[in-house]
Design a protein around this motif. Sequence first.
Motif, PDB file in Angstrom:
ATOM      1  N   ALA A  96       0.831  -1.197   0.000  1.00  0.00           N
ATOM      2  CA  ALA A  96       0.000   0.000   0.000  1.00  0.00           C
ATOM      3  C   ALA A  96       0.872   1.256   0.000  1.00  0.00           C
ATOM      4  O   ALA A  96       0.380   2.364  -0.158  1.00  0.00           O
ATOM      5  N   VAL A  97       2.169   1.096   0.198  1.00  0.00           N
ATOM      6  CA  VAL A  97       3.100   2.217   0.060  1.00  0.00           C
ATOM      7  C   VAL A  97       3.537   2.254  -1.403  1.00  0.00           C
ATOM      8  O   VAL A  97       4.126   1.295  -1.902  1.00  0.00           O
ATOM      9  N   GLU A  98       3.236   3.364  -2.085  1.00  0.00           N
ATOM     10  CA  GLU A  98       3.551   3.426  -3.523  1.00  0.00           C
ATOM     11  C   GLU A  98       5.032   3.655  -3.779  1.00  0.00           C
ATOM     12  O   GLU A  98       5.632   3.081  -4.668  1.00  0.00           O
ATOM     13  N   GLY A  99       5.620   4.560  -2.988  1.00  0.00           N
ATOM     14  CA  GLY A  99       6.989   4.955  -3.217  1.00  0.00           C
ATOM     15  C   GLY A  99       7.057   6.007  -4.306  1.00  0.00           C
ATOM     16  O   GLY A  99       6.020   6.472  -4.775  1.00  0.00           O
ATOM     17  N   PRO A 100       8.242   6.410  -4.721  1.00  0.00           N
ATOM     18  CA  PRO A 100       9.499   5.917  -4.150  1.00  0.00           C
ATOM     19  C   PRO A 100       9.662   6.299  -2.676  1.00  0.00           C
ATOM     20  O   PRO A 100       9.115   7.301  -2.245  1.00  0.00           O
ATOM     21  N   VAL A 101      10.420   5.464  -1.963  1.00  0.00           N
ATOM     22  CA  VAL A 101      10.762   5.747  -0.577  1.00  0.00           C
ATOM     23  C   VAL A 101      12.256   6.020  -0.502  1.00  0.00           C
ATOM     24  O   VAL A 101      13.052   5.271  -1.064  1.00  0.00           O
ATOM     25  N   LEU A 102      12.604   7.116   0.140  1.00  0.00           N
ATOM     26  CA  LEU A 102      14.017   7.460   0.335  1.00  0.00           C
ATOM     27  C   LEU A 102      14.359   7.275   1.811  1.00  0.00           C
ATOM     28  O   LEU A 102      13.698   7.858   2.676  1.00  0.00           O
ATOM     29  N   ILE A 103      15.352   6.433   2.079  1.00  0.00           N
ATOM     30  CA  ILE A 103      15.746   6.172   3.461  1.00  0.00           C
ATOM     31  C   ILE A 103      17.094   6.842   3.721  1.00  0.00           C
ATOM     32  O   ILE A 103      18.074   6.556   3.031  1.00  0.00           O
TER      33      ILE A 103
ATOM     34  N   VAL B 149      12.869   1.572  -3.400  1.00  0.00           N
ATOM     35  CA  VAL B 149      13.516   2.164  -2.229  1.00  0.00           C
ATOM     36  C   VAL B 149      14.900   2.669  -2.610  1.00  0.00           C
ATOM     37  O   VAL B 149      15.646   1.983  -3.322  1.00  0.00           O
ATOM     38  N   TYR B 150      15.234   3.850  -2.133  1.00  0.00           N
ATOM     39  CA  TYR B 150      16.554   4.443  -2.372  1.00  0.00           C
ATOM     40  C   TYR B 150      17.219   4.715  -1.031  1.00  0.00           C
ATOM     41  O   TYR B 150      16.544   5.082  -0.061  1.00  0.00           O
TER      42      TYR B 150
ATOM     43  N   SER C  87      29.704  12.919 -10.544  1.00  0.00           N
ATOM     44  CA  SER C  87      30.632  12.977  -9.416  1.00  0.00           C
ATOM     45  C   SER C  87      29.922  13.468  -8.158  1.00  0.00           C
ATOM     46  O   SER C  87      30.448  13.361  -7.061  1.00  0.00           O
ATOM     47  N   THR C  88      28.714  14.007  -8.303  1.00  0.00           N
ATOM     48  CA  THR C  88      27.968  14.433  -7.117  1.00  0.00           C
ATOM     49  C   THR C  88      26.721  13.565  -6.971  1.00  0.00           C
ATOM     50  O   THR C  88      26.243  12.974  -7.937  1.00  0.00           O
ATOM     51  N   VAL C  89      26.215  13.498  -5.755  1.00  0.00           N
ATOM     52  CA  VAL C  89      25.031  12.684  -5.483  1.00  0.00           C
ATOM     53  C   VAL C  89      23.845  13.620  -5.280  1.00  0.00           C
ATOM     54  O   VAL C  89      23.710  14.229  -4.223  1.00  0.00           O
ATOM     55  N   ASP C  90      23.002  13.748  -6.293  1.00  0.00           N
ATOM     56  CA  ASP C  90      21.849  14.648  -6.214  1.00  0.00           C
ATOM     57  C   ASP C  90      20.584  13.799  -6.247  1.00  0.00           C
ATOM     58  O   ASP C  90      20.170  13.299  -7.300  1.00  0.00           O
ATOM     59  N   ALA C  91      19.988  13.620  -5.084  1.00  0.00           N
ATOM     60  CA  ALA C  91      18.842  12.719  -4.973  1.00  0.00           C
ATOM     61  C   ALA C  91      17.748  13.096  -5.961  1.00  0.00           C
ATOM     62  O   ALA C  91      17.161  12.227  -6.620  1.00  0.00           O
ATOM     63  N   ALA C  92      17.483  14.401  -6.098  1.00  0.00           N
ATOM     64  CA  ALA C  92      16.398  14.849  -6.979  1.00  0.00           C
ATOM     65  C   ALA C  92      16.645  14.409  -8.416  1.00  0.00           C
ATOM     66  O   ALA C  92      15.712  14.096  -9.153  1.00  0.00           O
ATOM     67  N   ALA C  93      17.932  14.364  -8.813  1.00  0.00           N
ATOM     68  CA  ALA C  93      18.243  13.960 -10.184  1.00  0.00           C
ATOM     69  C   ALA C  93      18.249  12.443 -10.339  1.00  0.00           C
ATOM     70  O   ALA C  93      17.996  11.918 -11.426  1.00  0.00           O
ATOM     71  N   LEU C  94      18.526  11.732  -9.255  1.00  0.00           N
ATOM     72  CA  LEU C  94      18.694  10.279  -9.343  1.00  0.00           C
ATOM     73  C   LEU C  94      17.381   9.518  -9.197  1.00  0.00           C
ATOM     74  O   LEU C  94      17.200   8.446  -9.768  1.00  0.00           O
ATOM     75  N   LEU C  95      16.444  10.052  -8.382  1.00  0.00           N
ATOM     76  CA  LEU C  95      15.179   9.359  -8.194  1.00  0.00           C
ATOM     77  C   LEU C  95      14.284   9.553  -9.425  1.00  0.00           C
ATOM     78  O   LEU C  95      14.339  10.602 -10.064  1.00  0.00           O
ATOM     79  N   PRO C  96      13.446   8.562  -9.734  1.00  0.00           N
ATOM     80  CA  PRO C  96      12.570   8.681 -10.900  1.00  0.00           C
ATOM     81  C   PRO C  96      11.477   9.729 -10.686  1.00  0.00           C
ATOM     82  O   PRO C  96      10.913  10.242 -11.641  1.00  0.00           O
ATOM     83  N   ALA C  97      11.176  10.031  -9.434  1.00  0.00           N
ATOM     84  CA  ALA C  97      10.131  11.008  -9.109  1.00  0.00           C
ATOM     85  C   ALA C  97      10.395  11.484  -7.694  1.00  0.00           C
ATOM     86  O   ALA C  97      11.242  10.930  -6.992  1.00  0.00           O
ATOM     87  N   GLU C  98       9.686  12.519  -7.261  1.00  0.00           N
ATOM     88  CA  GLU C  98       9.832  12.939  -5.870  1.00  0.00           C
ATOM     89  C   GLU C  98       9.390  11.791  -4.968  1.00  0.00           C
ATOM     90  O   GLU C  98       8.407  11.115  -5.265  1.00  0.00           O
ATOM     91  N   PRO C  99      10.127  11.529  -3.878  1.00  0.00           N
ATOM     92  CA  PRO C  99       9.693  10.437  -3.006  1.00  0.00           C
ATOM     93  C   PRO C  99       8.316  10.712  -2.412  1.00  0.00           C
ATOM     94  O   PRO C  99       8.001  11.844  -2.048  1.00  0.00           O
TER      95      PRO C  99
ATOM     96  N   ALA D 151      14.080  19.847   1.090  1.00  0.00           N
ATOM     97  CA  ALA D 151      14.551  19.342  -0.196  1.00  0.00           C
ATOM     98  C   ALA D 151      13.404  18.969  -1.135  1.00  0.00           C
ATOM     99  O   ALA D 151      13.557  19.006  -2.354  1.00  0.00           O
ATOM    100  N   TRP D 152      12.251  18.586  -0.566  1.00  0.00           N
ATOM    101  CA  TRP D 152      11.145  18.091  -1.393  1.00  0.00           C
ATOM    102  C   TRP D 152       9.893  18.905  -1.126  1.00  0.00           C
ATOM    103  O   TRP D 152       9.544  19.135   0.029  1.00  0.00           O
ATOM    104  N   PRO D 153       9.163  19.274  -2.142  1.00  0.00           N
ATOM    105  CA  PRO D 153       7.981  20.126  -1.914  1.00  0.00           C
ATOM    106  C   PRO D 153       6.750  19.372  -1.407  1.00  0.00           C
ATOM    107  O   PRO D 153       5.896  19.967  -0.751  1.00  0.00           O
ATOM    108  N   THR D 154       6.634  18.068  -1.679  1.00  0.00           N
ATOM    109  CA  THR D 154       5.385  17.380  -1.293  1.00  0.00           C
ATOM    110  C   THR D 154       5.599  16.103  -0.469  1.00  0.00           C
ATOM    111  O   THR D 154       4.640  15.568   0.073  1.00  0.00           O
ATOM    112  N   ALA D 155       6.825  15.594  -0.374  1.00  0.00           N
ATOM    113  CA  ALA D 155       7.055  14.307   0.307  1.00  0.00           C
ATOM    114  C   ALA D 155       6.681  14.361   1.789  1.00  0.00           C
ATOM    115  O   ALA D 155       6.904  15.371   2.456  1.00  0.00           O
TER     116      ALA D 155
END
Lengths: 389, 389
Positions: free
Chosen positions: B17-24, B45-46, B77-89, B111-115
């Motif tokens: 029932a959890v759609e995700g994505p989920v960022l831990i 899950v990320y 070379s940088t870790v940008d969650a917003a760029a790496l996830l398929p959608a906002e968590p 970092a996230w407008p709706t998560a």
Amino acid sequence: MDNYLSMQPRPEENTSAVEGPVLIIGAGLLGASVGLALRAQGVPVYLSDVSPTVEAVAQDIGAGLSLRALAAAAGSSTVDAAALLPAEPQLVVAAPPPDVTAEVVIDQLRAWPTATVIDIASVKAPILSQVLASGADASRYVGTHPMAGREKSGPVAASGELFTSRPFVICEHELARKDSVKLAQTLGVELGSTITYLTVEEHDRTVALISHVPQVMSSLLASRLQETPLYALGLAGQGLRDTVRIAGSDPSLWVQILAANAQPVVQTLYGVREDLERLIATLEDPTAAGARLDIAQLMSEGNAGVARIPGKHGGAPAAFAHMTVLVDDTPGQIARLLTEIGELGVNLEDLRMEHSPGQPVGMVEIAVNPNEHDKLKADLTSAGWKVVR
Amino acid sequence: MDNYLSMQPRPEENTSAVEGPVLIIGAGLLGASVGLALRAQGVPVYLSDVSPTVEAVAQDIGAGLSLRALAAAAGSSTVDAAALLPAEPQLVVAAPPPDVTAEVVIDQLRAWPTATVIDIASVKAPILSQVLASGADASRYVGTHPMAGREKSGPVAASGELFTSRPFVICEHELARKDSVKLAQTLGVELGSTITYLTVEEHDRTVALISHVPQVMSSLLASRLQETPLYALGLAGQGLRDTVRIAGSDPSLWVQILAANAQPVVQTLYGVREDLERLIATLEDPTAAGARLDIAQLMSEGNAGVARIPGKHGGAPAAFAHMTVLVDDTPGQIARLLTEIGELGVNLEDLRMEHSPGQPVGMVEIAVNPNEHDKLKADLTSAGWKVVR
């Protein structure tokens, strides 16, 4: 009654190294359990208790012969042990409540010219002092402490195996005769116990640390739960349950024990108080310099202390590897799990059930040797068990 | 790496029932366990952790995808969650060490407008205060406390079943959006937990009483064992072992927990100190008038407290009947015993192994319903088991 008396063994049927007769004064849980163990080996045992009911029940379960019943059978209105016993007792076991133990020991030393008199109370120095001060023949007195007990009390709860595999501490003293000490040791061996020799001071400091102060700490903690809302207690886990388990013990017995061993207990409690004061001061201002170091130090000292307790096979508890397995809360599930573990040839070092609030599922925590952990976990998992942690 | 990525489920494979994505954020024991539980149901899950090693191990055990690994695979070379996830968590789970939890929650809300952002720290009021004070969008924050843990730490010890049958406390607050609270509840259900709603104050007082103060008392007691001679610890019984078991916990974690929950803990410790002072004064003069009554009162209060803890099936622990059975210390013996108990149709309420110093014999203490006790004892005895108490 006649039938019961006729069941008393003839002397040649005594298979114990204790010849007897043995007279047990105080036929509660411990006294009746000693009686049962000796009777099982054919030792002639006689019982006396201030409570006629306790004495009668102890005879009924087979812990020995009631002096009152013998007197009644002989038509006597008074109970005179010297007249009722076939000979002077080889051994008198004083097992009354702790606060009258010294008095009973002194009375018995005076009542018999040659009998060895032992007591089994859980605090030893005050009894020895009173015996020495009484002028009675202290050379025939030996203090012992069979370290066994249970939540229940009274002869109904007694068992001839109560002392099996438990420590049996013998407190010699300078005046004690060698044959009396030897007889105490023989009794301990016949009870199936592990013998340890300590002075009364060593013994009392030891039980203060390993038994009396733990009891106090558990009671102090459990006392706080009186104010706790029930929804909070519903969230309690195994940690709380383990920590307060012994707080369920009998207050009337512990009043006597703590009062008798007050000095060693209070000496240890001074240390607890000092640590508690320091922790309270730290937690009142947890952002102060050094506060976190203070807390870490207390926790580390706890780690160091608990690591010193020997495990089942002599190793420290931290040496075992743990896993938790889910089981249905139905009869036979845990057995099925343990059967499979046994078939895998793995020996359990420890095992406990965890309680799960509100769900019909049980968890069994298993401790094994670390080198068996990973294989066992894999084997159980492939056998269909849910190994959850 | 490519193989692993290709194993990620397509969206239609998500059975949760959890759609995700989920960022831990924080992939230690708890974070990785949440990841494992969600991955098992196909939730995307990320994972992010300040430690590259922890993050990599958590990915290796299947708890989710490492953001660092994704960035490396993308040649970044940088870790940008917003760029790496398929959608906002849909959901961010903040599971870092307790002392940086509030900071991580606030960062993620920004970092996230709706998560929805939840944390799983074991102390809740300070985090909520910091989130409210930060000016971040607190309406998307919900504090939770999945009440599970174990002696080990790190993702290697993680399990998707860690939270099964354990309480999952949700701390709503006035500003929290209904859909965020609902999502926290859905997560708890998917973890197999039992949901409880408390305010942050109720929660923190509760854990002070049922977890933090027990930890303190156990550590204070265990600390005294540092000075105990080893011969004394060799005489230790199950009472001491149970009372100090949790004193083996990780000091660095407990420093953070106690410092964060200092006020509720210290309030309870004031009560402990008061009782301890009274007991010390009493034991300094145990012959004074009223001394024994004082001790009895403390012990009785402990009785009253422990009796309030619900048992496995909701009854108080005192409601169960106990017996102890001797078993050989060889693999399979306990299983054989429990098999027979199961075949007799008796459900175990509790079970513990007792340690016997120096002897190759084990004792198993069994708790059953009182009305089953006598028959079970008789049945086991006639089947050849030694029921010793």
